[in-house]
Design a protein around this motif. Structure first.
Motif, mmCIF file in Angstrom:
data_model
loop_
_atom_site.group_PDB
_atom_site.id
_atom_site.type_symbol
_atom_site.label_atom_id
_atom_site.label_comp_id
_atom_site.label_asym_id
_atom_site.label_seq_id
_atom_site.Cartn_x
_atom_site.Cartn_y
_atom_site.Cartn_z
ATOM 1 N N GLY A 31 -21.599 -9.920 34.937
ATOM 2 C CA GLY A 31 -20.539 -10.848 34.568
ATOM 3 C C GLY A 31 -20.419 -11.022 33.072
ATOM 4 N N TYR A 32 -21.549 -10.877 32.376
ATOM 5 C CA TYR A 32 -21.541 -11.025 30.920
ATOM 6 C C TYR A 32 -21.049 -9.751 30.240
ATOM 7 N N THR A 33 -21.493 -8.606 30.729
ATOM 8 C CA THR A 33 -21.114 -7.346 30.102
ATOM 9 C C THR A 33 -19.690 -6.930 30.448
ATOM 10 N N GLY A 34 -19.218 -7.316 31.650
ATOM 11 C CA GLY A 34 -17.907 -6.881 32.094
ATOM 12 C C GLY A 34 -17.864 -5.405 32.421
ATOM 13 N N GLN A 35 -19.033 -4.787 32.583
ATOM 14 C CA GLN A 35 -19.108 -3.344 32.816
ATOM 15 C C GLN A 35 -19.598 -2.988 34.214
ATOM 16 N N GLY A 36 -19.763 -3.994 35.067
ATOM 17 C CA GLY A 36 -20.285 -3.736 36.392
ATOM 18 C C GLY A 36 -21.790 -3.573 36.379
ATOM 19 N N PRO A 37 -22.401 -3.328 37.539
ATOM 20 C CA PRO A 37 -23.855 -3.195 37.630
ATOM 21 C C PRO A 37 -24.373 -2.064 36.740
ATOM 22 N N ALA A 38 -25.489 -2.297 36.066
ATOM 23 C CA ALA A 38 -26.087 -1.300 35.174
ATOM 24 C C ALA A 38 -26.880 -0.275 35.972
ATOM 25 N N LEU A 46 -39.572 -11.481 20.999
ATOM 26 C CA LEU A 46 -38.298 -12.098 21.381
ATOM 27 C C LEU A 46 -38.319 -13.590 21.084
ATOM 28 N N ASP A 47 -37.642 -13.977 20.026
ATOM 29 C CA ASP A 47 -37.579 -15.383 19.660
ATOM 30 C C ASP A 47 -36.571 -16.105 20.547
ATOM 31 N N GLU A 48 -36.757 -17.428 20.721
ATOM 32 C CA GLU A 48 -35.886 -18.245 21.572
ATOM 33 C C GLU A 48 -35.786 -17.615 22.967
ATOM 34 N N SER A 49 -36.912 -17.573 23.644
ATOM 35 C CA SER A 49 -37.029 -16.786 24.869
ATOM 36 C C SER A 49 -36.143 -17.240 26.026
ATOM 37 N N ALA A 50 -35.732 -18.491 26.041
ATOM 38 C CA ALA A 50 -34.939 -18.961 27.185
ATOM 39 C C ALA A 50 -33.558 -18.315 27.232
ATOM 40 N N GLN A 51 -32.975 -18.059 26.063
ATOM 41 C CA GLN A 51 -31.648 -17.472 25.977
ATOM 42 C C GLN A 51 -31.644 -16.463 24.834
ATOM 43 N N PRO A 52 -31.012 -15.335 24.985
ATOM 44 C CA PRO A 52 -30.273 -14.868 26.152
ATOM 45 C C PRO A 52 -31.079 -13.924 27.024
ATOM 46 N N TRP A 53 -32.358 -13.725 26.680
ATOM 47 C CA TRP A 53 -33.120 -12.671 27.331
ATOM 48 C C TRP A 53 -33.271 -12.881 28.832
ATOM 49 N N ALA A 54 -33.738 -14.064 29.230
ATOM 50 C CA ALA A 54 -34.097 -14.283 30.627
ATOM 51 C C ALA A 54 -32.913 -14.179 31.573
ATOM 52 N N VAL A 55 -31.692 -14.403 31.070
ATOM 53 C CA VAL A 55 -30.526 -14.376 31.958
ATOM 54 C C VAL A 55 -29.683 -13.118 31.773
ATOM 55 N N GLY A 56 -30.173 -12.166 31.002
ATOM 56 C CA GLY A 56 -29.491 -10.880 30.895
ATOM 57 C C GLY A 56 -28.212 -10.891 30.090
ATOM 58 N N GLN A 57 -28.096 -11.813 29.132
ATOM 59 C CA GLN A 57 -26.902 -11.827 28.281
ATOM 60 C C GLN A 57 -27.055 -10.809 27.157
ATOM 61 N N VAL A 58 -27.047 -9.565 27.556
ATOM 62 C CA VAL A 58 -27.193 -8.434 26.638
ATOM 63 C C VAL A 58 -26.186 -7.361 27.054
ATOM 64 N N VAL A 59 -25.823 -6.497 26.103
ATOM 65 C CA VAL A 59 -24.856 -5.433 26.379
ATOM 66 C C VAL A 59 -25.444 -4.102 25.904
ATOM 67 N N PRO A 60 -26.260 -3.475 26.727
ATOM 68 C CA PRO A 60 -26.889 -2.209 26.334
ATOM 69 C C PRO A 60 -25.861 -1.112 26.066
ATOM 70 N N ASP A 61 -26.218 -0.211 25.173
ATOM 71 C CA ASP A 61 -25.345 0.907 24.837
ATOM 72 C C ASP A 61 -26.191 2.160 24.699
ATOM 73 N N ASP A 62 -25.522 3.298 24.534
ATOM 74 C CA ASP A 62 -26.186 4.587 24.414
ATOM 75 C C ASP A 62 -26.571 4.815 22.952
ATOM 76 N N SER A 63 -27.848 4.952 22.681
ATOM 77 C CA SER A 63 -28.302 5.112 21.300
ATOM 78 C C SER A 63 -27.801 6.402 20.665
ATOM 79 N N ARG A 64 -27.368 7.370 21.466
ATOM 80 C CA ARG A 64 -26.861 8.616 20.896
ATOM 81 C C ARG A 64 -25.595 8.394 20.090
ATOM 82 N N GLN A 65 -24.897 7.293 20.345
ATOM 83 C CA GLN A 65 -23.681 7.014 19.595
ATOM 84 C C GLN A 65 -23.966 6.632 18.145
ATOM 85 N N ILE A 66 -25.199 6.222 17.857
ATOM 86 C CA ILE A 66 -25.549 5.833 16.496
ATOM 87 C C ILE A 66 -25.359 7.002 15.534
#
Length: 272
Positions: free
Chosen positions: A38-45, A79-99
Motif C-alpha cells: 500500500g505504501y509502495t503502490g507497486q503491489g506485492p514485492a 537503524l535509527d528511530e526503529s518504530a518508523q518506518p522500518w517495522a511497518v515496511g514504509q520503504v520503496v526498494p529499487d534495483d541497484s543496477r540503475q545507479i
C-alpha cells in the motif's frame, strides 16, 4: 562449511537465494522486513527489503557483520528511530543496477542549476565563492585510515543510541540505500537512485561508508576527509546539492559549513 551457509531468512534477500554466500556469525533474533504494497503502490514485492534485529546491537556486532560482507553480500546498517518506518515496511526498494546510469557530477550540476534559479539574488552569497556557477565534484581526499576501520569506529559511536541492526543484500554500502528502499531524503529528491550514485562517488573519493540511517538522517564514515579549507569548501558545495538543509538550516553558508568538514571522519545529513 555447510554450517556457514546463510540462514534461510537471509537467503530470501537475494534474487538467487544467496547461492554460495556464507556467514559464520551468530545473529541476534530478528526477521525480514517486507515493503508495504500500500505504501509502495507497486503491489506485492518479490522478496524482502532487508533483515532487521528485534533489539539494539552493539558496535562490535556491527563490525563482525561488516567484516564478513565480502562473503555474505550483506551490508550492516544501524537503524535509527526503529518504530518508523522500518517495522511497518514504509520503504520503496529499487534495483541497484540503475545507479550505474547516474553520476555525482550530473546530480550536482542538475541540482545546482535548479536551486540557483529559485534563489533570490542576494541569497547567492550563501554559495560564495561559487555563486551561480557549479564547481563540480571535489578532488579525492587522502586516506588517513582504512575505510572499514573508520566505519567500525563510527558504528561504535552511534550504537550507544540503542539502535537495531539492518542487513541489506548490497554489493557496497551506497547500494544498501537503494536496495532497502530508504526514503529519508524524499523531500529533497524523490528518487534515491541518483543520490546513491553520489554516495558511491564519495566511497571512491573519500573512503565513505554508510553506517546508519534514520527516518530522515544519514550517517557516513569518512576515511579520507578534506584537511585544508579550500578542499573542504569544495566538498561543502557537494554537500549543499546533496542535502541543502545541512547548510541552510545549519551554519547558513558554504564557508561556515566547510569549517566543520576539515579533518572530520563522520558526515551527518538531515533533511527537513
Amino acid at each position: 562449511m555447510s554450517d556457514h551457509r546463510l540462514p534461510r531468512e537471509l537467503s530470501r534477500l537475494f534474487a538467487d537465494g544467496g547461492r554460495g554466500r556464507k556467514l559464520p556469525v551468530t545473529l541476534p533474533p530478528g526477521e525480514v522486513v517486507w515493503p508495504d504494497p500500500g505504501y509502495t503502490g507497486q503491489g506485492p514485492a518479490a522478496r524482502p527489503a532487508f533483515w532487521m534485529s528485534d533489539d539494539p546491537v552493539s558496535g562490535a556486532d556491527w563490525t563482525r557483520l561488516r567484516e564478513w560482507h565480502s562473503h555474505s553480500g550483506l551490508w550492516p546498517v544501524l537503524l535509527d528511530e526503529s518504530a518508523q518506518p522500518w517495522a511497518v515496511g514504509q520503504v520503496v526498494p529499487d534495483d541497484s543496477r540503475q545507479i550505474e546510469h547516474f553520476t555525482a557530477e550530473g546530480f550536482m550540476t542538475e541540482v545546482w542549476q535548479e536551486w540557483v534559479v529559485q534563489m533570490p539574488k542576494d541569497a547567492l552569497e550563501e554559495l560564495d565563492p561559487y555563486g551561480a556557477i557549479c564547481p563540480g565534484p571535489a578532488a579525492p581526499g587522502t586516506l588517513r585510515a582504512e575505510p572499514g576501520a573508520v566505519a567500525d569506529w563510527l558504528a561504535g559511536e552511534l550504537a550507544v543510541r540503542d539502535m537495531p541492526l539492518g542487513l541489506v543484500a548490497a554489493n557496497r554500502s551506497a547500494d544498501a540505500l537503494v536496495v532497502m528502499g530508504w526514503q529519508g531524503a524524499l523531500h529533497h529528491n524523490e528518487w534515491m537512485v541518483p543520490m546513491a550514485a553520489v554516495v558511491r562517488s564519495w566511497e571512491d573519493r573519500f573512503g565513505a561508508r554508510v553506517v546508519s540511517v534514520g527516518f530522515n538522517t544519514l550517517e557516513l564514515s569518512v576515511a579520507a576527509p578534506p584537511v585544508d579549507p579550500e578542499h573542504a569548501l569544495h566538498v561543502a558545495a557537494e554537500h549543499w546539492t546533496f542535502c541543502p538543509d545541512n547548510v541552510v538550516q545549519g551554519p547558513g553558508d558554504l564557508e561556515a559549513y566547510a569549517e566543520q568538514l576539515v579533518g572530520r571522519h563522520a558526515w551527518s545529513f538531515w533533511w527537513d
